[in-house]
Design a protein around this motif. Structure first.
Motif, PDB file in Angstrom:
ATOM      1  N   ILE A 230       0.823  -1.206   0.000  1.00  0.00           N
ATOM      2  CA  ILE A 230       0.000   0.000   0.000  1.00  0.00           C
ATOM      3  C   ILE A 230       0.860   1.260   0.000  1.00  0.00           C
ATOM      4  CG2 ILE A 230      -1.654   1.357   1.367  1.00  0.00           C
ATOM      5  CD1 ILE A 230      -2.868  -1.258   2.320  1.00  0.00           C
ATOM      6  N   TRP A 231       1.991   1.212   0.713  1.00  0.00           N
ATOM      7  CA  TRP A 231       2.805   2.419   0.900  1.00  0.00           C
ATOM      8  C   TRP A 231       3.911   2.557  -0.140  1.00  0.00           C
ATOM      9  CZ3 TRP A 231      -0.220   4.846   3.899  1.00  0.00           C
ATOM     10  CH2 TRP A 231      -0.896   4.189   4.930  1.00  0.00           C
ATOM     11  N   SER A 232       3.961   1.681  -1.109  1.00  0.00           N
ATOM     12  CA  SER A 232       5.000   1.775  -2.135  1.00  0.00           C
ATOM     13  C   SER A 232       4.728   2.961  -3.057  1.00  0.00           C
ATOM     14  CB  SER A 232       5.067   0.487  -2.945  1.00  0.00           C
ATOM     15  OG  SER A 232       3.852   0.285  -3.652  1.00  0.00           O
ATOM     16  N   PRO A 233       5.772   3.554  -3.647  1.00  0.00           N
ATOM     17  CA  PRO A 233       5.578   4.709  -4.544  1.00  0.00           C
ATOM     18  C   PRO A 233       4.645   4.409  -5.713  1.00  0.00           C
ATOM     19  CG  PRO A 233       7.887   4.495  -3.942  1.00  0.00           C
ATOM     20  CD  PRO A 233       7.201   3.272  -3.422  1.00  0.00           C
ATOM     21  N   VAL A 234       4.741   3.196  -6.271  1.00  0.00           N
ATOM     22  CA  VAL A 234       3.914   2.881  -7.434  1.00  0.00           C
ATOM     23  C   VAL A 234       2.435   2.807  -7.056  1.00  0.00           C
ATOM     24  CG1 VAL A 234       4.097   0.356  -7.195  1.00  0.00           C
ATOM     25  CG2 VAL A 234       3.749   1.381  -9.450  1.00  0.00           C
ATOM     26  N   MET A 235       2.131   2.352  -5.835  1.00  0.00           N
ATOM     27  CA  MET A 235       0.740   2.321  -5.389  1.00  0.00           C
ATOM     28  C   MET A 235       0.259   3.720  -5.044  1.00  0.00           C
ATOM     29  SD  MET A 235      -0.706  -0.632  -5.621  1.00  0.00           S
ATOM     30  CE  MET A 235      -2.085  -0.557  -4.491  1.00  0.00           C
ATOM     31  N   TRP A 236       1.133   4.529  -4.451  1.00  0.00           N
ATOM     32  CA  TRP A 236       0.760   5.898  -4.120  1.00  0.00           C
ATOM     33  C   TRP A 236       0.424   6.695  -5.383  1.00  0.00           C
ATOM     34  CZ3 TRP A 236      -1.374   8.870  -0.861  1.00  0.00           C
ATOM     35  CH2 TRP A 236      -1.206  10.252  -0.913  1.00  0.00           C
ATOM     36  N   ALA A 237       1.127   6.381  -6.480  1.00  0.00           N
ATOM     37  CA  ALA A 237       0.866   7.082  -7.742  1.00  0.00           C
ATOM     38  C   ALA A 237      -0.557   6.831  -8.231  1.00  0.00           C
ATOM     39  CB  ALA A 237       1.869   6.629  -8.800  1.00  0.00           C
ATOM     40  N   ASN A 238      -1.151   5.709  -7.830  1.00  0.00           N
ATOM     41  CA  ASN A 238      -2.533   5.409  -8.202  1.00  0.00           C
ATOM     42  C   ASN A 238      -3.521   5.730  -7.090  1.00  0.00           C
ATOM     43  OD1 ASN A 238      -2.146   4.063 -10.886  1.00  0.00           O
ATOM     44  ND2 ASN A 238      -0.881   2.691  -9.665  1.00  0.00           N
ATOM     45  N   THR A 239      -3.001   5.905  -5.866  1.00  0.00           N
ATOM     46  CA  THR A 239      -3.871   6.172  -4.718  1.00  0.00           C
ATOM     47  C   THR A 239      -4.299   7.630  -4.637  1.00  0.00           C
ATOM     48  OG1 THR A 239      -2.884   4.368  -3.425  1.00  0.00           O
ATOM     49  CG2 THR A 239      -4.042   6.079  -2.208  1.00  0.00           C
ATOM     50  N   TRP A 240      -3.345   8.541  -4.797  1.00  0.00           N
ATOM     51  CA  TRP A 240      -3.705   9.947  -4.594  1.00  0.00           C
ATOM     52  C   TRP A 240      -4.720  10.474  -5.617  1.00  0.00           C
ATOM     53  CZ3 TRP A 240      -3.017  13.720  -8.166  1.00  0.00           C
ATOM     54  CH2 TRP A 240      -2.022  13.572  -9.141  1.00  0.00           C
ATOM     55  N   PRO A 241      -4.678  10.027  -6.890  1.00  0.00           N
ATOM     56  CA  PRO A 241      -5.750  10.493  -7.789  1.00  0.00           C
ATOM     57  C   PRO A 241      -7.132  10.004  -7.354  1.00  0.00           C
ATOM     58  CG  PRO A 241      -3.883   9.660  -9.052  1.00  0.00           C
ATOM     59  CD  PRO A 241      -3.679   9.251  -7.639  1.00  0.00           C
ATOM     60  N   LEU A 242      -7.191   8.790  -6.775  1.00  0.00           N
ATOM     61  CA  LEU A 242      -8.482   8.264  -6.327  1.00  0.00           C
ATOM     62  C   LEU A 242      -8.980   9.020  -5.102  1.00  0.00           C
ATOM     63  CD1 LEU A 242      -7.877   4.425  -6.754  1.00  0.00           C
ATOM     64  CD2 LEU A 242      -9.305   5.908  -8.170  1.00  0.00           C
ATOM     65  N   ILE A 243      -8.071   9.410  -4.217  1.00  0.00           N
ATOM     66  CA  ILE A 243      -8.462  10.202  -3.048  1.00  0.00           C
ATOM     67  C   ILE A 243      -9.056  11.538  -3.487  1.00  0.00           C
ATOM     68  CG2 ILE A 243      -7.612  11.407  -1.002  1.00  0.00           C
ATOM     69  CD1 ILE A 243      -5.528   9.190  -0.695  1.00  0.00           C
ATOM     70  N   ILE A 244      -8.369  12.197  -4.406  1.00  0.00           N
ATOM     71  CA  ILE A 244      -8.857  13.485  -4.914  1.00  0.00           C
ATOM     72  C   ILE A 244     -10.202  13.307  -5.614  1.00  0.00           C
ATOM     73  CG2 ILE A 244      -8.413  15.330  -6.573  1.00  0.00           C
ATOM     74  CD1 ILE A 244      -5.446  15.029  -5.961  1.00  0.00           C
ATOM     75  N   ALA A 245     -10.312  12.239  -6.433  1.00  0.00           N
ATOM     76  CA  ALA A 245     -11.561  11.999  -7.152  1.00  0.00           C
ATOM     77  C   ALA A 245     -12.720  11.780  -6.185  1.00  0.00           C
ATOM     78  CB  ALA A 245     -11.408  10.792  -8.077  1.00  0.00           C
ATOM     79  N   GLY A 246     -12.478  11.024  -5.100  1.00  0.00           N
ATOM     80  CA  GLY A 246     -13.530  10.790  -4.111  1.00  0.00           C
ATOM     81  C   GLY A 246     -13.945  12.059  -3.398  1.00  0.00           C
ATOM     82  N   ILE A 247     -12.959  12.885  -3.028  1.00  0.00           N
ATOM     83  CA  ILE A 247     -13.240  14.137  -2.329  1.00  0.00           C
ATOM     84  C   ILE A 247     -14.052  15.085  -3.210  1.00  0.00           C
ATOM     85  CG2 ILE A 247     -12.164  16.236  -1.387  1.00  0.00           C
ATOM     86  CD1 ILE A 247      -9.861  14.469  -0.416  1.00  0.00           C
ATOM     87  N   VAL A 248     -13.759  15.063  -4.506  1.00  0.00           N
ATOM     88  CA  VAL A 248     -14.420  15.996  -5.427  1.00  0.00           C
ATOM     89  C   VAL A 248     -15.775  15.472  -5.895  1.00  0.00           C
ATOM     90  CG1 VAL A 248     -14.272  17.087  -7.698  1.00  0.00           C
ATOM     91  CG2 VAL A 248     -12.260  17.029  -6.201  1.00  0.00           C
ATOM     92  N   THR A 249     -15.820  14.201  -6.326  1.00  0.00           N
ATOM     93  CA  THR A 249     -17.021  13.725  -7.021  1.00  0.00           C
ATOM     94  C   THR A 249     -18.232  13.535  -6.114  1.00  0.00           C
ATOM     95  OG1 THR A 249     -16.273  11.413  -6.792  1.00  0.00           O
ATOM     96  CG2 THR A 249     -15.690  12.577  -8.837  1.00  0.00           C
ATOM     97  N   ILE A 250     -18.031  13.110  -4.866  1.00  0.00           N
ATOM     98  CA  ILE A 250     -19.193  12.860  -4.002  1.00  0.00           C
ATOM     99  C   ILE A 250     -19.941  14.146  -3.662  1.00  0.00           C
ATOM    100  CG2 ILE A 250     -19.912  12.073  -1.708  1.00  0.00           C
ATOM    101  CD1 ILE A 250     -17.994   9.775  -1.962  1.00  0.00           C
ATOM    102  N   PRO A 251     -19.275  15.189  -3.117  1.00  0.00           N
ATOM    103  CA  PRO A 251     -20.040  16.429  -2.858  1.00  0.00           C
ATOM    104  C   PRO A 251     -20.585  17.083  -4.121  1.00  0.00           C
ATOM    105  CG  PRO A 251     -17.693  16.750  -2.403  1.00  0.00           C
ATOM    106  CD  PRO A 251     -17.892  15.299  -2.624  1.00  0.00           C
TER     107      PRO A 251
END
Length: 274
Positions: A230-251
């Protein structure tokens, strides 16, 4: 505390109601399970056929196609969670009663989304169990914790998009459902479900970068094929866009739904069912 408990019970009430609606249309659930299993098998057999050309790539291709088809099933069911329930309520003629219930629209939609996630997980689990029985897969390097994490994170952003798309059947009973299918088809095309996104035309690659499915699929490949943590750089590269997408798309999705709901009430569109 009392208000929080009331919201929790109301949220679960929508979960239970959606489950009862699913049971009412159980035959369609069986149809879609069989369709998705057959579709996944058909695509995955393409990977198996690669042993005629590059035997060393067979396991990688099988996993790639299996991940793509399974993720698409999961995200589609999650995406449809709110959209289909709005459509069913339009058909049943109960949507006005739901909108008159003394609960916030946030509680209503979150309850439906909670069910959508559970529904999607069950759907995909059945599909994976059946499809995996046909193939001998090497998952010795898989990191299942990372895989579950990226799927759940991706489902949040897809829920937001599903809430936004649910305004289509809210405003247009039959055509809205058709339009929501078009939205999902475009996401399927640009998200690299069965191929790397770099084979797409440049203008379509830009669309891929804003699709949450792109990052879920890439993250799952890293987790199941390469064993990324979960904490590897390659996973983080795919994690942060999903976090931003969740924060933006739901509200944003809830806000747009509120506008559409008020418009539908004002113009009498909720009475158009069937």
């Amino acid at each position: 505390m009392a208000a929080l408990m009331h919201a929790g019970r109301a949220t679960y009430a929508f979960f239970e109601r959606n489950w009862n609606l699913t049971k009412r249309y159980l035959a369609w659930e069986v149809v879609w399970v069989i369709f998705n299993i057959v579709n996944s098998l058909s695509v995955t057999f393409i990977g198996l056929s690669a042993k005629q050309f590059a035997p060393q790539m067979v396991n990688h291709l099988i996993l790639t196609f299996l991940i793509g088809s399974s993720v698409w099933t999961y995200l589609s069911v999650t995406f449809e969670g709110v959209t289909d329930m709005i459509t069913i309520e339009r058909w049943e003629g109960t949507i006005e009663h739901t909108f008159m219930a003394p609960i916030s629209r946030f509680t209503h939609l979150v309850g439906s989304c909670w069910y959508a996630v559970a529904h999607g997980l069950l759907f995909t689990a059945v599909q994976l169990l059946v499809v995996c029985a046909f193939f001998s897969l090497d998952l010795s390097h898989a990191n299942y914790l990372s895989a579950i994490f990226i799927m759940l994170l991706g489902s949040i952003s897809f829920i937001g998009m599903g809430i936004g798309a649910s305004i289509l059947p809210l405003l247009f009973t039959e055509r809205g459902t058709q339009m929501s299918f078009i939205v999902r088809a475009v996401l399927l095309l640009v998200s690299g479900v069965y191929y790397p996104i770099d084979v797409l035309p440049v203008w379509m690659q830009y669309m891929a970068y804003v699709s949450p499915a792109t990052y879920v699929i890439q993250g799952l490949k890293e987790a199941l094929i390469n064993g990324a943590s979960i904490w590897s750089p390659v996973m983080w590269a795919n994690t942060w866009p999903l976090i931003i997408a969740g924060i933006v798309t739901i509200p944003v999705g809830i806000y747009i739904f509120g506008i559409a709901e008020r418009y539908a009430k004002r113009t009498g569109k909720l009475k158009r069912n069937g």
